[in-house]
Design a protein around this motif. Structure first.
Motif, short mmCIF file in Angstrom:
data_model
loop_
_atom_site.label_atom_id
_atom_site.label_comp_id
_atom_site.label_asym_id
_atom_site.label_seq_id
_atom_site.Cartn_x
_atom_site.Cartn_y
_atom_site.Cartn_z
N GLU A 67 -23.08 -17.65 4.14
CA GLU A 67 -21.76 -18.00 3.61
C GLU A 67 -20.65 -17.31 4.40
N LEU A 68 -20.87 -16.07 4.77
CA LEU A 68 -19.87 -15.35 5.57
C LEU A 68 -19.69 -16.01 6.93
N LEU A 69 -20.80 -16.44 7.54
CA LEU A 69 -20.70 -17.13 8.82
C LEU A 69 -19.93 -18.45 8.67
N GLN A 70 -20.17 -19.16 7.57
CA GLN A 70 -19.45 -20.41 7.33
C GLN A 70 -17.96 -20.15 7.12
N ARG A 71 -17.62 -19.11 6.39
CA ARG A 71 -16.20 -18.76 6.19
C ARG A 71 -15.54 -18.45 7.52
N HIS A 72 -16.23 -17.67 8.35
CA HIS A 72 -15.69 -17.32 9.66
C HIS A 72 -15.45 -18.58 10.49
N GLU A 73 -16.43 -19.47 10.50
CA GLU A 73 -16.31 -20.71 11.26
C GLU A 73 -15.16 -21.57 10.76
N THR A 74 -15.00 -21.68 9.46
CA THR A 74 -13.91 -22.47 8.88
C THR A 74 -12.55 -21.88 9.26
N LEU A 75 -12.42 -20.58 9.16
CA LEU A 75 -11.16 -19.92 9.51
C LEU A 75 -10.87 -20.09 11.00
N TYR A 76 -11.90 -19.94 11.83
CA TYR A 76 -11.75 -20.14 13.27
C TYR A 76 -11.25 -21.56 13.55
N ARG A 77 -11.87 -22.55 12.91
CA ARG A 77 -11.46 -23.95 13.12
C ARG A 77 -10.02 -24.16 12.69
N PHE A 78 -9.61 -23.58 11.57
CA PHE A 78 -8.23 -23.75 11.10
C PHE A 78 -7.24 -23.24 12.14
N PHE A 79 -7.49 -22.08 12.69
CA PHE A 79 -6.56 -21.49 13.65
C PHE A 79 -6.64 -22.11 15.04
N ARG A 80 -7.73 -22.77 15.38
CA ARG A 80 -7.89 -23.34 16.72
C ARG A 80 -7.59 -24.83 16.81
N THR A 81 -7.65 -25.54 15.70
CA THR A 81 -7.51 -26.99 15.78
C THR A 81 -6.09 -27.39 16.17
N GLU A 85 -4.48 -33.25 10.72
CA GLU A 85 -5.27 -33.71 9.57
C GLU A 85 -6.47 -32.82 9.32
N GLU A 86 -7.10 -32.34 10.38
CA GLU A 86 -8.22 -31.41 10.20
C GLU A 86 -7.75 -30.12 9.56
N ALA A 87 -6.63 -29.59 10.02
CA ALA A 87 -6.09 -28.35 9.45
C ALA A 87 -5.77 -28.53 7.96
N ILE A 88 -5.14 -29.64 7.62
CA ILE A 88 -4.80 -29.92 6.23
C ILE A 88 -6.09 -30.03 5.40
N TRP A 103 2.21 -10.58 14.05
CA TRP A 103 2.53 -10.42 15.46
C TRP A 103 2.60 -11.77 16.15
N LYS A 104 1.72 -12.02 17.10
CA LYS A 104 1.78 -13.26 17.88
C LYS A 104 0.80 -14.33 17.39
N ASP A 105 0.24 -14.14 16.20
CA ASP A 105 -0.65 -15.17 15.64
C ASP A 105 0.11 -16.49 15.56
N ARG A 106 -0.65 -17.58 15.69
CA ARG A 106 -0.04 -18.90 15.59
C ARG A 106 -1.09 -19.90 15.19
N VAL A 107 -0.63 -21.06 14.77
CA VAL A 107 -1.52 -22.20 14.57
C VAL A 107 -1.17 -23.21 15.65
N ARG A 108 -2.06 -24.13 15.94
CA ARG A 108 -1.88 -25.04 17.06
C ARG A 108 -1.53 -26.47 16.65
N PHE A 109 -1.57 -26.75 15.37
CA PHE A 109 -1.31 -28.12 14.91
C PHE A 109 0.17 -28.29 14.56
N ASP A 110 0.60 -29.53 14.45
CA ASP A 110 1.97 -29.85 14.05
C ASP A 110 2.15 -29.44 12.60
N THR A 111 3.07 -28.52 12.34
CA THR A 111 3.23 -27.94 11.00
C THR A 111 4.32 -28.59 10.16
#
Length: 133
Positions: A67-81, A85-88, A103-111
């Motif tokens: 479950e922790l690995l799945q959470r990490h993967e989901t969070l990674y996908r959210f920040f990298r996509t 529509e995938e982010a939403i 700091w310099k964190d960002r998301v990559r999708f149209d917000t």
């Protein structure tokens, strides 16, 4: 190590968390990149949940490793996509209500229409996620 002194929390982080606290309710899920230097600030300072964090070395006492690995993967996908529509879909599927960027964190999708600014400063930004269908 005792002479180093305490590690402070940047004031902008605290203001971003206060903005989320004013807007939401205890237990709301906040998305943020895992920060290994601090315990998850939304959980510690304002009683909000985070999806995944790297500070606690014994997380498997609270959730199975898979479950922790799945959470990490989901969070990674959210920040990298780059796919809005995938982010939403990811945020909606998690029931996430807020996003904090440090700091310099960002998301990559149209917000546009997805992130409602609660606080925007140089070192921290807090947003309400508008992901309703």
């Amino acid at each position: 190590k005792a002479r180093v002194g305490p590690a402070g929390i940047p004031p902008a982080f605290v203001r971003a968390l206060e903005a989320v606290a004013r807007d939401g309710s205890p237990g709301d899920l906040v998305l943020q990149r895992p920060v290994p230097r601090y315990p998850p600030l939304p959980a510690v300072l304002i009683g909000r949940r985070v999806l995944y964090e790297r500070f606690t070395p014994y997380l498997t006492q609270f959730a199975p490793r898979e479950e922790l690995l799945q959470r990490h993967e989901t969070l990674y996908r959210f920040f990298r996509t780059r796919d809005r529509e995938e982010a939403i879909s990811l945020a909606r599927g998690l029931g996430a209500r807020y996003l904090i960027l440090y700091w310099k964190d960002r998301v990559r999708f149209d917000t546009d229409g997805v992130l409602v600014p609660l606080l925007e400063e140089k070192d921290a930004r807090a947003y309400r996620l508008e992901t309703a269908e």
